[in-house]
Write an enzyme that holds these catalytic residues in place. Structure first.
Site, PDB file in Angstrom:
ATOM      1  N   TYR A 144       5.034  -1.673   0.564  1.00  0.00           N
ATOM      2  CA  TYR A 144       5.749  -0.607   1.261  1.00  0.00           C
ATOM      3  C   TYR A 144       4.912  -0.202   2.466  1.00  0.00           C
ATOM      4  O   TYR A 144       3.710   0.064   2.329  1.00  0.00           O
ATOM      5  CB  TYR A 144       5.959   0.584   0.321  1.00  0.00           C
ATOM      6  CG  TYR A 144       6.635   1.772   0.965  1.00  0.00           C
ATOM      7  CD1 TYR A 144       8.012   1.764   1.218  1.00  0.00           C
ATOM      8  CD2 TYR A 144       5.914   2.905   1.318  1.00  0.00           C
ATOM      9  CE1 TYR A 144       8.636   2.853   1.807  1.00  0.00           C
ATOM     10  CE2 TYR A 144       6.540   4.001   1.901  1.00  0.00           C
ATOM     11  CZ  TYR A 144       7.908   3.971   2.146  1.00  0.00           C
ATOM     12  OH  TYR A 144       8.517   5.053   2.719  1.00  0.00           O
ATOM     13  N   ASP A 239      -2.354  -3.154   6.147  1.00  0.00           N
ATOM     14  CA  ASP A 239      -1.902  -1.774   5.969  1.00  0.00           C
ATOM     15  C   ASP A 239      -2.845  -1.132   4.952  1.00  0.00           C
ATOM     16  O   ASP A 239      -2.687  -1.300   3.742  1.00  0.00           O
ATOM     17  CB  ASP A 239      -0.454  -1.769   5.475  1.00  0.00           C
ATOM     18  CG  ASP A 239       0.058  -0.346   5.245  1.00  0.00           C
ATOM     19  OD1 ASP A 239      -0.766   0.597   5.256  1.00  0.00           O
ATOM     20  OD2 ASP A 239       1.275  -0.188   5.043  1.00  0.00           O
ATOM     21  N   LYS A 267      -3.239   8.897   4.979  1.00  0.00           N
ATOM     22  CA  LYS A 267      -3.742   9.561   3.769  1.00  0.00           C
ATOM     23  C   LYS A 267      -5.162  10.115   3.951  1.00  0.00           C
ATOM     24  O   LYS A 267      -5.336  11.169   4.536  1.00  0.00           O
ATOM     25  CB  LYS A 267      -3.624   8.624   2.576  1.00  0.00           C
ATOM     26  CG  LYS A 267      -2.144   8.191   2.336  1.00  0.00           C
ATOM     27  CD  LYS A 267      -1.945   7.490   1.022  1.00  0.00           C
ATOM     28  CE  LYS A 267      -0.552   6.897   0.877  1.00  0.00           C
ATOM     29  NZ  LYS A 267       0.501   7.818   0.533  1.00  0.00           N
TER      30      LYS A 267
END
Ligand code: HOZ
Length: 431
Positions: A144, A239, A267
């Site tokens: 994702y 990623d 994050k």
């Protein structure tokens, strides 16, 4: 546990907000029950509006690696706040944060700050397409990379949790340019390159997949991607929104010794406030406007509060022994869960890398999304519900990783395993 207030709040939220949540997985659709509405959090604990306290393994889906409301991060944000909350103009501290990231991840020779992981991956891929002059992107099933149009195919996280095959609103033409290969499958990736090689701008990968549960790369997978990208003239994009500063200070690229051309972060780099980044080779990043011709911009990019929280978080992560401690906590939990399940004869497997871990009700190994999808959903639901009732806050989906923080203590681990013992026993009775 009483959830009356959460239930009331959820009803209220659903009148104004789709599903009552501002991000789909939070709605507990795949596990059922009422999502606890949160009042506060400190250290490893999170507390809901009914006053129930939980040991938290969601950690805001990754950022809270120091634990919640770390006094030094709060002080840094408070100090920044007094000077103004947003300028839409450059500040010296943005360079401080960029330099801190570069020190930890030398492959990021230059970087741009943005506000979310979705923005970071979307921008990195625009750059990859811009510099290569190619249109296709190769991603992996179950990974994702945020919710931008072209990446909402074969996606993990909420898309997998809700079983959405793709999303209305994303024109087919947008995803026609996205090739999806099975995670950890180099042969299939090579086959895709042999078919579309000259058209593939970039391969984007979660170097440790964390949006289909926690699925580490098999030996040689990441290095193989590097080789394929070099062979066919495509860029390799890691990623590391989830893995950056999580599996090691230098991210998965440090751990597995594979150097991507571009990296995306989110994050932890924002320390619990909205900041993210993309960056990589200087010659590539120089193509970003205004130095180059590839456009990307943002009003809140480099926001001073997010930069302050990120900087202080990265500074605290420089302390000695931090990643050893995180690794030990995650490993102890993963192996403890596995032992308990095995004692009961429950098909179960776990994985942990640095400060993240995951588990599947599946005999293992789980190396791909197809295997992750074979895990026992009913057992997960029953386990999840029992853990929540015992005060253990896990992601409400088998397709998410779990995160530990430096605030998790051995007694938290013990309590978690004690709760798991009960949960496994119940899951057997329920069958
Ligand atoms: N995509 C996030 C988890 N992988 C969900 C974030 C959220 O719901 O806050």
């Amino acid at each position: 546990m009483d959830h009356a207030r959460s239930r009331r709040e959820w009803k209220r939220a659903q009148r104004s907000i789709p599903g009552g949540v501002n991000s789909p997985v939070r709605a507990y659709r795949s596990v059922g029950g009422t999502p606890p509405f949160i009042a506060s959090a400190r250290g490893a604990r999170i507390r809901d509006v009914d006053g129930n306290e939980y040991i938290d393994y969601v950690g805001s889906w990754g950022p809270m690696i120091l634990g919640h409301a770390h006094p030094k991060v709060l002080a840094a944000v408070r100090a920044a706040m007094k000077l103004g909350t947003s300028f839409g103009a450059p500040t010296p501290r943005e360079s401080d944060l960029a330099e801190a990231v570069r020190r930890a991840m030398p492959s990021m020779e230059m970087l741009r700050l943005v506000s979310s992981g979705t923005e970071a991956t979307m921008s990195a891929l625009r750059l990859a397409r811009g510099v290569t002059g190619r249109a296709r992107i190769l991603k992996f099933d179950g990974c994702y990379h945020g919710h931008s149009d072209g990446l909402l195919v074969g996606a993990g996280s909420g898309v997998a949790t809700l079983g959405i095959p793709g999303s209305p609103g994303v024109p087919k033409a947008m995803t026609d340019l996205t090739i999806v290969a099975p995670y950890n499958d180099l042969a299939a990736t090579r086959a895709a390159f042999e078919r579309w090689g000259g058209e593939i701008a970039a391969v984007i990968v979660e170097p440790v997949a964390g949006n289909m549960g926690c699925v580490p790369p098999v030996p040689g997978f990441l290095a193989g991607l590097r080789t394929l990208c070099d062979e066919f003239g495509a860029l390799l994009v890691f990623d590391e929104v989830m893995t950056g500063f999580r599996v090691a200070r230098g991210g998965a690229q440090k751990l597995y010794r594979v150097k991507p051309d571009l990296t995306t972060l989110g994050k932890i780099v924002g320390g619990g406030l909205p900041a993210a980044a993309y960056g990589g080779r200087r010659d590539l990043m120089r193509r970003i406007a205004p130095e180059g011709d590839i456009y990307q911009a943002g009003t809140l990019s480099g926001n001073p509060l997010a930069v302050a929280a990120g900087l202080e978080t990265l500074r605290l992560l420089e302390a000695k022994g931090v990643y050893e401690a995180l690794t030990t906590t995650a490993k102890t939990l993963a192996s403890g869960l596995e032992t308990l399940a095995r004692e009961r004869g429950i098909p179960f497997c776990t994985a942990s890398v640095g400060g993240m871990f995951g588990f599947f009700f599946h005999p293992g190994p789980v190396e791909s999304f197809a295997q992750a999808q074979q895990s026992d959903a009913a057992r997960f639901r029953s386990f999840f519900a029992s853990m929540l009732e015992s005060g253990i806050y896990l992601a409400p989906s088998p397709y998410e990783a779990a995160f530990v923080s430096l605030a998790h203590r051995p007694r938290d681990v013990d309590r978690t395993l004690e709760a798991a013992r009960k949960a496994f026993a119940r899951s057997i009775r329920a069958r």
